[in-house]
Scaffold this motif. Structure first.
Motif, mmCIF file in Angstrom:
data_model
loop_
_atom_site.group_PDB
_atom_site.id
_atom_site.type_symbol
_atom_site.label_atom_id
_atom_site.label_comp_id
_atom_site.label_asym_id
_atom_site.label_seq_id
_atom_site.Cartn_x
_atom_site.Cartn_y
_atom_site.Cartn_z
ATOM 1 N N ASP A 276 0.824 -1.210 0.000
ATOM 2 C CA ASP A 276 0.000 0.000 0.000
ATOM 3 C C ASP A 276 0.857 1.260 0.000
ATOM 4 O O ASP A 276 0.576 2.215 -0.721
ATOM 5 C CB ASP A 276 -0.923 0.015 1.232
ATOM 6 N N ALA A 280 1.022 4.200 -2.662
ATOM 7 C CA ALA A 280 0.865 5.613 -2.312
ATOM 8 C C ALA A 280 2.034 6.431 -2.854
ATOM 9 O O ALA A 280 1.872 7.582 -3.251
ATOM 10 C CB ALA A 280 0.739 5.768 -0.797
ATOM 11 N N GLY A 283 1.308 7.475 -6.175
ATOM 12 C CA GLY A 283 0.062 8.223 -6.307
ATOM 13 C C GLY A 283 -1.160 7.383 -6.620
ATOM 14 O O GLY A 283 -2.208 7.912 -6.973
ATOM 15 N N ALA A 284 -1.044 6.059 -6.477
ATOM 16 C CA ALA A 284 -2.212 5.210 -6.732
ATOM 17 C C ALA A 284 -3.198 5.325 -5.577
ATOM 18 O O ALA A 284 -2.823 5.700 -4.472
ATOM 19 C CB ALA A 284 -1.781 3.760 -6.918
ATOM 20 N N GLU A 285 -4.449 5.005 -5.842
ATOM 21 C CA GLU A 285 -5.466 5.236 -4.816
ATOM 22 C C GLU A 285 -6.148 3.981 -4.294
ATOM 23 O O GLU A 285 -6.733 3.999 -3.219
ATOM 24 C CB GLU A 285 -6.533 6.201 -5.354
ATOM 25 N N ASN A 286 -6.071 2.894 -5.063
ATOM 26 C CA ASN A 286 -6.834 1.705 -4.648
ATOM 27 C C ASN A 286 -6.068 0.851 -3.642
ATOM 28 O O ASN A 286 -5.659 -0.259 -3.925
ATOM 29 C CB ASN A 286 -7.235 0.867 -5.861
ATOM 30 N N LEU A 287 -5.844 1.420 -2.451
ATOM 31 C CA LEU A 287 -5.114 0.698 -1.421
ATOM 32 C C LEU A 287 -6.001 -0.385 -0.813
ATOM 33 O O LEU A 287 -7.212 -0.220 -0.705
ATOM 34 C CB LEU A 287 -4.688 1.658 -0.312
ATOM 35 N N ALA A 290 -7.742 0.746 2.658
ATOM 36 C CA ALA A 290 -8.277 2.036 2.214
ATOM 37 C C ALA A 290 -8.537 2.976 3.389
ATOM 38 O O ALA A 290 -8.343 4.187 3.284
ATOM 39 C CB ALA A 290 -9.567 1.799 1.429
ATOM 40 N N ALA A 293 -5.499 5.202 4.383
ATOM 41 C CA ALA A 293 -4.827 5.915 3.295
ATOM 42 C C ALA A 293 -4.027 7.133 3.781
ATOM 43 O O ALA A 293 -2.888 7.336 3.328
ATOM 44 C CB ALA A 293 -5.842 6.326 2.235
ATOM 45 N N MET A 297 -0.002 7.709 3.130
ATOM 46 C CA MET A 297 0.566 8.927 2.522
ATOM 47 C C MET A 297 1.673 9.485 3.401
ATOM 48 O O MET A 297 2.752 9.837 2.925
ATOM 49 C CB MET A 297 -0.528 9.991 2.336
ATOM 50 N N THR A 300 4.958 7.616 3.196
ATOM 51 C CA THR A 300 5.786 7.781 1.995
ATOM 52 C C THR A 300 6.911 8.792 2.211
ATOM 53 O O THR A 300 7.947 8.709 1.566
ATOM 54 C CB THR A 300 4.957 8.258 0.781
#
Ligand SMILES: [Zn+2]
Length: 343
Positions: A276, A280, A283-287, A290, A293, A297, A300
């Motif tokens: 995940d 992140a 920049g992907a969103e489908n963790l 979720a 999230a 972020m 990272t």
């Protein structure tokens, strides 16, 4: 359950149905793919097709022969699995064995099977042997089985079920026809989670559980809301760890390493979490996680992509050591955290 009712494994089911349809069934099969995706269910359906007298090469699923396959008491269908697996499934008691139940499939089990296969089938047109966790066969057992694969007794079909086929001898693998099973689709698992829950699980949670199960129905059904809460706690505790904070590493290793079960579950959680964080980072969103999230972020900025990859490698090493029972789980985890945070 007849083979035709095995869902979401069209690739494997088609290969098996096609062999049955031609009435030319190879004498040895390797059903391979992740745990909990229907390999054993399909193997049962395949066995039914081979012993059913009402619908030969199809399997009706309801006649006496088909029913006895599922109940594991058909005289021409032999199940082979480690003693420990028999105990875990309630098929045998601990007291049935003089020593600690073995985690291996041993040579005497293979020999006993070979003795049975030397006789004609009692009722069915075929004799079938199902190896559950075939990769648990130790080296002598595998070598012994090789003889059967090279000179198969007539009307015999062996089904080797395995989530780790690379632990089987190449000479065994090469003599088996293959049926490949893949991870199950998320929607399929989420639906099953919803329908099988007595307490009622809402859509979001069902999808969350399905995502965390990574394609394995068995894992999804074993996950419960409490496990999801545990997941959140593990991830949050991990993200609080900092370099030069040995007491923090040791404390988490102690909680996670309480026993092998908690250690394996914790490692699975962190594995998905690292993926995940990597998502992140790009920049992907489908963790999968979720709901966490924002934490992903924030993470990272604390670890580089290369650092994350290194951590994932250390996690994999610890997982292997723990599943192979090399020493104390707590110490393995401690060592892992030390290496993660003292690069
Ligand atoms: Zn039948």
């Amino acid at each position: 359950m007849p083979l035709s009712e095995v869902q979401s494994q069209a690739h494997a089911v088609d290969a098996l149905s096609s062999a049955l349809g031609k009435k030319q069934v190879h004498h040895a099969w390797l059903f391979h793919g992740p745990d909990g995706v229907g390999k054993e269910l399909a193997a049962m359906g395949f066995a039914q097709a081979l012993v059913c007298l009402d619908e030969p090469y199809v399997g009706c699923g309801t006649c006496a022969a088909c029913t006895r396959v599922v109940r594991r008491n058909h005289p021409d269908v032999t199940w082979v699995m480690p003693e420990a697996e028999q105990v875990e499934r309630g098929l045998a008691g601990r007291s049935d064995f003089t020593n600690t139940p073995s985690r291996d499939i041993r040579i005497d089990q293979v020999r006993a099977l070979q003795e049975r296969l030397a006789f004609r089938a009692l009722e069915a047109p075929h004799k079938v042997a199902l190896f559950v966790t075939a990769h648990a066969m130790n080296q002598p057992a595998q070598n012994a089985l090789l003889k059967t694969l090279e000179e198969p007794p007539r009307d015999t079909v062996l089904i080797l079920i395995s989530s780790a086929p690379d632990k089987l001898l190449p000479t065994i693998r090469s003599r088996c026809a293959k049926a490949a099973f893949g991870p199950l689709p998320l929607e399929f698992i989420a639906n099953k989670v919803k329908t099988s829950s007595k307490k009622g699980v809402e859509d979001g949670l069902a999808r969350q559980i399905a995502a965390m199960a990574a394609g394995s129905m068995a894992r999804a059904l074993a996950l419960d809301p409490k496990a999801l809460e545990q997941r959140r706690e593990t991830i949050e505790a991990f993200e609080k760890l900092t370099p030069n904070d040995a007491s923090g590493w040791i404390a988490l290793a102690e909680v996670m390493g309480e026993d092998r079960g908690t250690a394996e579950a914790g490692i699975d959680v962190l594995q998905i979490w690292f993926r995940d964080v990597a998502l992140a980072q790009v920049g992907a969103e489908n963790l999968v996680n979720a709901d966490l999230a924002p934490l992903a972020m924030a993470a990272t900025s604390r670890v580089s992509p290369a650092g994350l990859q290194r951590r994932a490698g250390l996690l994999e090493e610890a997982k292997n050591a723990i599943t192979q029972r090399n020493g104390s789980t707590r110490l393995q985890l401690e060592r892992m955290f030390i290496e993660m945070f003292t690069a």
